[in-house]
Design a protein around this motif. Structure first.
Motif, short mmCIF file in Angstrom:
data_model
loop_
_atom_site.label_atom_id
_atom_site.label_comp_id
_atom_site.label_asym_id
_atom_site.label_seq_id
_atom_site.Cartn_x
_atom_site.Cartn_y
_atom_site.Cartn_z
N GLU A 31 21.15 -10.53 -7.94
CA GLU A 31 20.94 -11.71 -8.72
C GLU A 31 19.77 -12.65 -8.06
OE1 GLU A 31 24.10 -13.78 -10.75
OE2 GLU A 31 25.23 -12.05 -10.87
N THR A 32 19.03 -13.06 -8.81
CA THR A 32 17.80 -13.95 -8.66
C THR A 32 17.93 -15.01 -9.70
OG1 THR A 32 16.02 -13.20 -9.55
CG2 THR A 32 16.59 -12.16 -7.24
N GLU A 33 17.49 -16.17 -9.75
CA GLU A 33 17.16 -17.10 -10.70
C GLU A 33 16.66 -16.40 -12.05
OE1 GLU A 33 15.98 -21.03 -9.52
OE2 GLU A 33 17.73 -21.33 -8.12
N GLU A 34 15.77 -15.62 -11.77
CA GLU A 34 14.72 -15.10 -12.53
C GLU A 34 15.22 -13.81 -13.46
OE1 GLU A 34 13.63 -15.76 -9.28
OE2 GLU A 34 12.14 -17.10 -9.87
N ASP A 35 16.32 -12.95 -12.55
CA ASP A 35 16.57 -11.58 -13.21
C ASP A 35 17.60 -10.98 -12.69
OD1 ASP A 35 16.67 -9.69 -14.92
OD2 ASP A 35 14.48 -9.31 -14.58
N THR A 36 18.33 -9.88 -13.00
CA THR A 36 19.36 -9.33 -12.32
C THR A 36 18.94 -7.76 -11.95
OG1 THR A 36 21.03 -10.41 -13.43
CG2 THR A 36 21.73 -8.40 -12.51
N TYR A 37 19.16 -7.31 -11.01
CA TYR A 37 18.59 -5.76 -10.42
C TYR A 37 19.81 -5.09 -10.17
CZ TYR A 37 14.14 -8.67 -10.16
OH TYR A 37 13.36 -9.66 -10.51
N GLU A 38 19.64 -3.86 -10.30
CA GLU A 38 20.43 -2.90 -9.52
C GLU A 38 19.85 -2.06 -8.51
OE1 GLU A 38 22.18 -0.66 -12.70
OE2 GLU A 38 23.55 -2.18 -13.47
N ALA A 39 20.56 -1.47 -7.20
CA ALA A 39 19.97 -1.14 -6.28
C ALA A 39 21.07 -0.09 -5.82
CB ALA A 39 19.34 -2.00 -5.39
N ASP B 184 0.83 -1.03 -0.08
CA ASP B 184 0.02 -0.13 -0.12
C ASP B 184 0.91 1.21 0.02
OD1 ASP B 184 -2.22 -1.36 0.06
OD2 ASP B 184 -2.60 -1.24 2.25
N ARG B 185 1.96 1.26 0.56
CA ARG B 185 2.87 2.33 0.73
C ARG B 185 4.00 2.71 -0.39
NH1 ARG B 185 -0.22 2.03 4.06
NH2 ARG B 185 -0.22 3.10 6.29
N GLY B 186 3.73 1.46 -1.52
CA GLY B 186 4.40 1.56 -2.84
C GLY B 186 5.66 0.71 -3.16
N ALA B 187 5.80 -0.28 -2.10
CA ALA B 187 6.86 -1.10 -2.44
C ALA B 187 6.33 -2.37 -3.23
CB ALA B 187 7.24 -1.63 -1.13
N GLU B 188 7.41 -2.69 -4.00
CA GLU B 188 7.09 -3.95 -4.83
C GLU B 188 7.63 -5.14 -3.87
OE1 GLU B 188 8.47 -6.34 -9.01
OE2 GLU B 188 9.18 -4.04 -8.51
N VAL B 189 6.80 -6.14 -3.81
CA VAL B 189 7.05 -7.34 -2.85
C VAL B 189 7.20 -8.54 -3.93
CG1 VAL B 189 6.71 -8.93 -1.02
CG2 VAL B 189 5.95 -6.45 -0.87
N ARG B 190 8.50 -9.10 -4.34
CA ARG B 190 8.61 -9.96 -5.13
C ARG B 190 8.43 -11.58 -4.22
NH1 ARG B 190 9.25 -8.48 -10.20
NH2 ARG B 190 10.04 -10.38 -10.86
N GLU B 191 7.52 -12.01 -4.13
CA GLU B 191 7.44 -13.25 -3.39
C GLU B 191 7.64 -14.45 -4.06
OE1 GLU B 191 3.76 -13.79 -0.58
OE2 GLU B 191 3.07 -11.95 -1.58
N GLY B 192 8.58 -15.31 -3.45
CA GLY B 192 9.06 -16.34 -3.98
C GLY B 192 10.46 -16.24 -4.89
N GLU B 193 10.81 -15.31 -5.11
CA GLU B 193 12.02 -14.86 -5.88
C GLU B 193 13.22 -14.72 -4.88
OE1 GLU B 193 13.42 -11.76 -9.25
OE2 GLU B 193 11.51 -11.78 -8.92
N GLU B 194 14.11 -15.84 -4.85
CA GLU B 194 15.22 -15.77 -3.81
C GLU B 194 16.37 -15.23 -4.47
OE1 GLU B 194 17.76 -19.19 -1.62
OE2 GLU B 194 16.27 -19.93 -2.93
N VAL B 195 17.10 -14.36 -3.86
CA VAL B 195 18.21 -13.72 -4.06
C VAL B 195 19.53 -14.64 -4.05
CG1 VAL B 195 19.97 -11.88 -3.47
CG2 VAL B 195 17.58 -11.35 -3.65
N THR B 196 20.19 -14.81 -5.16
CA THR B 196 21.25 -15.75 -5.10
C THR B 196 22.68 -15.17 -4.96
OG1 THR B 196 21.04 -15.81 -7.67
CG2 THR B 196 20.07 -17.77 -6.45
#
Length: 185
Positions: free
Chosen positions: A90-98, A66-78
């Motif tokens: 990195e996750t099994e699904e994708d690569t992100y930058e922060a 509700d406050r605007g965060a994206e919650v990626r349930e089931g996506e494990e960070v590797t």
């Protein structure tokens, strides 16, 4: 690139996400839903008379979304690696930058070990008062920074502390997140 990536969706991670997203930082939470909270029942959490840990988690995830965060349930960070001015996640699904990473993985300190952060003599991740590790802009919260002091309310406080430090850095001054009745939507 997101502002804040949070690895872990228990009380510490969701508390951090609540504060950062609410205050305008693009926030993503990677939540495997393996929190110990599913074994808990809360009687000793402020403002809660009695609630199952699973129900608490469901309500808190909704509040964070509700406050605007994206919650990626089931996506494990590797993997998490420093990259330029931030981090690559990195996750099994994708690569992100922060720009910032908050580790909220309970007692699992493996990502912190891989990042070669400083550890205390008792085997916990060494953090400052704001839960920042020896790696700039990398925070560690909850059970990974406390030897046997594992309480949901303590973990949530650690997450809030990390978030307020991140917000202070972003705003360029000490940031207070203090709501008043007029702030309620």
């Amino acid at each position: 690139m997101v502002d804040v990536a949070i690895v872990g969706g228990g009380p510490a991670g969701l508390s951090a996400a609540l504060f950062t997203a609410k205050n305008g930082l693009e926030t993503v939470v990677f939540d495997t839903d393996e929190t110990w909270m599913h074994k808990a029942h809360l009687f000793n959490y402020p403002a809660i008379r009695s609630i199952s840990g699973s129900e608490f988690m469901e309500l808190t995830r909704g509040q964070v979304r509700d406050r605007g965060a994206e919650v990626r349930e089931g996506e494990e960070v590797t993997d998490v690696e420093p990259s330029g001015d931030g981090f690559e996640i990195e996750t099994e699904e994708d690569t992100y930058e922060a720009d910032y990473v908050v580790l909220a993985t309970g007692a699992d300190r493996s990502i912190a070990e891989d990042l070669e952060v400083a550890f205390s003599d008792d085997g916990t991740v060494d953090v400052d008062l704001d839960t920042e590790t020896s790696v700039e802009d990398l925070y560690a919260t909850g059970a990974m920074v406390r030897d046997e002091e594992w309480q949901a309310v303590i973990a949530a406080g650690d997450g809030a502390s990390a978030a307020l430090d991140i917000l202070s850095k972003e705003k360029g001054e000490h940031f207070h997140d203090f709501d008043v009745p007029d702030d309620v939507p």
